[in-house]
Design a protein around this motif. Structure first.
Motif, mmCIF file in Angstrom:
data_model
loop_
_atom_site.group_PDB
_atom_site.id
_atom_site.type_symbol
_atom_site.label_atom_id
_atom_site.label_comp_id
_atom_site.label_asym_id
_atom_site.label_seq_id
_atom_site.Cartn_x
_atom_site.Cartn_y
_atom_site.Cartn_z
ATOM 1 N N ARG A 93 0.755 -1.141 0.024
ATOM 2 C CA ARG A 93 0.008 0.005 -0.102
ATOM 3 C C ARG A 93 0.914 1.226 0.064
ATOM 4 N N SER A 94 1.973 1.186 0.557
ATOM 5 C CA SER A 94 2.774 2.701 1.026
ATOM 6 C C SER A 94 3.496 2.689 -0.611
ATOM 7 N N ILE A 95 3.997 1.501 -1.044
ATOM 8 C CA ILE A 95 4.791 1.607 -2.405
ATOM 9 C C ILE A 95 3.939 2.039 -3.377
ATOM 10 N N SER A 96 2.424 1.603 -3.454
ATOM 11 C CA SER A 96 1.553 2.049 -4.354
ATOM 12 C C SER A 96 0.964 3.449 -4.338
ATOM 13 N N SER A 97 0.702 3.743 -2.806
ATOM 14 C CA SER A 97 0.157 5.184 -2.677
ATOM 15 C C SER A 97 1.094 6.196 -2.917
ATOM 16 N N ALA A 98 2.385 5.848 -2.414
ATOM 17 C CA ALA A 98 3.661 6.902 -2.756
ATOM 18 C C ALA A 98 4.224 7.095 -4.265
ATOM 19 N N GLY A 99 3.516 6.067 -5.154
ATOM 20 C CA GLY A 99 3.991 5.816 -6.361
ATOM 21 C C GLY A 99 5.561 5.577 -6.489
ATOM 22 N N LEU A 100 6.041 4.766 -5.636
ATOM 23 C CA LEU A 100 7.557 4.425 -5.558
ATOM 24 C C LEU A 100 7.955 3.678 -7.096
ATOM 25 N N ARG A 101 6.977 3.133 -7.583
ATOM 26 C CA ARG A 101 7.388 2.452 -8.931
ATOM 27 C C ARG A 101 7.704 3.185 -9.824
ATOM 28 N N THR A 102 7.119 4.385 -9.804
ATOM 29 C CA THR A 102 7.236 5.057 -10.940
ATOM 30 C C THR A 102 8.451 6.271 -10.976
ATOM 31 N N ILE A 103 9.162 6.247 -9.806
ATOM 32 C CA ILE A 103 10.236 6.766 -9.451
ATOM 33 C C ILE A 103 11.534 6.352 -9.186
ATOM 34 N N SER A 106 9.259 5.478 19.975
ATOM 35 C CA SER A 106 9.771 6.870 20.535
ATOM 36 C C SER A 106 8.644 7.854 19.949
ATOM 37 N N SER A 107 8.548 9.080 20.570
ATOM 38 C CA SER A 107 7.451 10.110 19.761
ATOM 39 C C SER A 107 7.775 10.358 18.467
ATOM 40 N N GLN A 108 9.117 10.452 17.968
ATOM 41 C CA GLN A 108 9.569 10.921 16.722
ATOM 42 C C GLN A 108 9.115 9.739 15.725
ATOM 43 N N GLU A 109 9.220 8.498 16.242
ATOM 44 C CA GLU A 109 8.572 7.594 15.332
ATOM 45 C C GLU A 109 7.261 7.761 14.903
ATOM 46 N N ALA A 110 6.553 7.832 16.061
ATOM 47 C CA ALA A 110 4.993 8.068 15.936
ATOM 48 C C ALA A 110 4.621 9.216 15.144
ATOM 49 N N ALA A 111 5.193 10.184 15.224
ATOM 50 C CA ALA A 111 5.022 11.523 14.337
ATOM 51 C C ALA A 111 5.126 11.166 12.965
ATOM 52 N N GLU A 112 6.327 10.471 12.639
ATOM 53 C CA GLU A 112 6.654 10.029 11.227
ATOM 54 C C GLU A 112 5.903 9.009 10.519
ATOM 55 N N SER A 113 5.385 8.083 11.431
ATOM 56 C CA SER A 113 4.260 7.178 10.659
ATOM 57 C C SER A 113 2.913 7.777 10.370
ATOM 58 N N TRP A 114 2.478 8.883 11.329
ATOM 59 C CA TRP A 114 1.219 9.317 11.144
ATOM 60 C C TRP A 114 1.180 10.368 10.013
ATOM 61 N N ALA A 115 2.341 10.848 9.632
ATOM 62 C CA ALA A 115 2.557 11.595 8.287
ATOM 63 C C ALA A 115 2.223 10.768 7.125
ATOM 64 N N LEU A 116 2.647 9.427 7.366
ATOM 65 C CA LEU A 116 2.217 8.683 6.100
ATOM 66 C C LEU A 116 0.713 8.229 6.070
ATOM 67 N N PHE A 117 0.440 7.782 7.339
ATOM 68 C CA PHE A 117 -0.940 7.443 7.451
ATOM 69 C C PHE A 117 -1.976 8.482 6.929
ATOM 70 N N ASP A 118 -1.643 9.706 7.085
ATOM 71 C CA ASP A 118 -2.616 10.593 6.638
ATOM 72 C C ASP A 118 -2.674 10.391 5.176
ATOM 73 N N GLU A 119 -1.583 10.042 4.344
ATOM 74 C CA GLU A 119 -1.600 10.100 2.787
ATOM 75 C C GLU A 119 -2.364 8.938 2.544
ATOM 76 N N VAL A 120 -2.208 7.596 3.210
ATOM 77 C CA VAL A 120 -2.799 6.438 2.853
ATOM 78 C C VAL A 120 -4.359 6.680 3.196
ATOM 79 N N LEU A 121 -4.678 7.316 4.233
ATOM 80 C CA LEU A 121 -6.351 7.369 4.726
ATOM 81 C C LEU A 121 -6.939 8.258 3.652
ATOM 82 N N ALA A 122 -6.217 9.310 3.348
ATOM 83 C CA ALA A 122 -6.773 10.226 2.214
ATOM 84 C C ALA A 122 -7.134 9.335 0.988
ATOM 85 N N GLU A 123 -6.556 8.266 0.758
ATOM 86 C CA GLU A 123 -6.841 7.538 -0.477
ATOM 87 C C GLU A 123 -7.812 6.550 -0.426
ATOM 88 N N LEU A 124 -7.927 5.868 0.896
ATOM 89 C CA LEU A 124 -9.054 4.912 1.148
ATOM 90 C C LEU A 124 -10.435 5.343 0.937
#
Lengths: 375, 74
Positions: free
Chosen positions: A32-42, B56-74
């Motif tokens: 899901r991360s690979i697809s949503s970040a478009g890693l295949r294209t970069i 760590s709180s830093q790892e938590a913050a980095e993961s949430w930045a990703l989930f925001d993107e993934v959740l926007a897509e679902l």
């Protein structure tokens, strides 16, 4: 200062590898991360990212889903399952419910849950009713089920267990002599629980570079860089590109609970067959909570002959990374997330569903009856 | 299904705790982390209602930045 995705991408290009290269991932979250970040294209064009066996819903045996449906229809029970399982289709005559969702519509008491703790709560609230928890999942999900049982559950809570281990499917591919990949990105949250050491066999026994990755694009790119550099230098090892979370030995308490409650057994994978030592079964000490021991008449051995993927569905090849999702003849034609035919289009972890929701709409099945990618 | 999300512990009661992320509260089991020293304010990785690892709180913050993107897509 840690490196970001752009830095890793630059490093990856600087390696200057031009030979074709296939890197497999075995986790729906990675895909899901690979697809949503478009890693295949970069990434460089010579590098292919292949989704492999990373979806526990997709390989949950058809006969197990059928057993859950029959239990829910014929016994006075509440059947609970993770939401993904409710839409998985089985092969039955047209008039019969072909999923837990349809069985629910036909009157069975079936409830989706998001956590084993909900199963405990439902069983506690009504001790007069038997609650069967149909639990499918890989190690990350099966460990909490074991933890639930280790902590103690009400007498009226039973488990219909369909847990699987991830690494034996990769071992099976490697032992087949035609694995279809040159390097492996190992699943970060499976390794969080079980420890990265589970994946050492990939390097030790097969001389294939491997790296455990997290779920951010930079962690995935770091893992890709690691395995590509290992290939370039001819020095292969198991790297850990998710050290913030994945520690040596994993979560030892979780592993202890898993081992106390469950044993590892040979197990069937839908469309694939029996993989040695790839499944979990409840130990004898937990027999009182084993739905298979309480309700013995629903395990229909004869179904194992029909327990394959639906007709025309290439999910089994998709799961093994033999073809890409859109190389199945049904992808986007008969089979979409709205009306899924195969389990890979049902589950959020399924490669077909992930590709579809990432915007991949072209069907590239060319009418060929062969393993297109591996050829 | 194997994706775990980081959450912050706000209160602990035995092996049960309350966790928060993005304004959402969840009851989470600490039974798999009973060997770890965790308390309110710590971050844990939560999967199907169980904390599977301390982060760590830093790892938590980095993961949430990703989930925001993934959740926007679902």
């Amino acid at each position: 200062m840690t490196k970001g995705a752009a830095d890793w991408l630059q490093e990856l290009q600087n390696l200057g590898i031009e030979t074709p290269l296939r890197i497999m991932n075995v986790c729906g979250g990675h895909e899901r991360s690979i697809s949503s970040a478009g890693l295949r294209t970069i990434i460089p064009a010579n590098v292919e990212l292949v989704p492999g066996p990373g979806c526990p819903v997709c390989i949950c045996p058809e006969e197990d889903v059928y057993e859950a449906i029959q239990l829910a229809l014929n016994e006075d029970i509440v059947l609970v399952a993770f939401g993904d399982m409710l839409r998985v289709p089985v092969n039955v005559p047209r008039r019969e419910p072909r999923s837990l969702e349809q069985a629910k519509a036909a009157g069975a008491d079936i409830r989706p849950i998001a956590s084993p703790t909900e199963a405990v709560r439902i069983a506690s609230e009504d001790p007069t009713r038997t609650v069967v928890f149909f639990a499918a999942g890989f190690e990350t999900t099966t460990a909490p089920v074991a933890s639930m049982l280790a902590e103690g559950v009400p007498d009226n809570l039973l488990v219909l267990l369909s847990g699987r281990l991830t690494w034996p499917a990769v071992a099976m591919l490697l032992n087949s002599g035609k694995p279809g990949f040159d390097a492996l990105v190992a699943p970060g949250h499976v390794a969080t629980v079980m420890g990265p050491e589970e994946w050492e066999f990939v390097v030790a026994d097969h001389d294939i570079p491997a790296a455990v990755a997290g779920f951010t694009p930079d962690s995935l790119l770091a893992a890709m860089y690691s395995v590509m550099r290992q290939l370039r230098d001819g020095r292969h090892f198991l790297d850990n590109c998710y050290p913030q979370v994945v520690r040596p030995g994993g979560n030892e308490e979780a592993r202890r609970q898993l081992d106390a409650v469950m044993e590892v057994v040979d197990a069937n994978w839908r469309g694939i067959g029996i993989i040695p030592k790839s499944g979990f079964a409840l130990r004898e000490a937990y027999a009182a909570h084993d739905a298979r021991k309480r309700f013995t008449s629903y395990a229909d051995a004869s179904r194992k002959r029909v327990g394959e993927m639906p007709p025309g569905c290439d999910c089994a090849k998709v799961v093994l990374g033999k073809i890409y999702p859109n190389q199945c003849r049904l992808y986007g034609r008969g089979c979409t997330p709205r009306k899924p035919i195969g389990p890979c289009m049902v589950s959020d972890e399924g490669a077909c569903r992930i590709w579809w929701s990432s915007g991949m709409r072209e069907n590239e099945w060319a009418g060929r009856e062969k393993d297109t990618v591996n050829g | 299904m194997c994706l775990a999300v980081p959450m912050k512990i706000t209160a602990i009661n035995g092996f049960q705790c309350t966790c928060e992320a993005k304004g959402i509260e969840r009851e989470v089991s600490l039974f798999m982390l009973q060997h770890e020293d965790v308390g309110p304010g710590d971050h844990v990785l939560v999967h199907v209602g169980y904390a599977i690892q301390k982060v760590s709180s830093q790892e938590a913050a980095e993961s949430w930045a990703l989930f925001d993107e993934v959740l926007a897509e679902l």
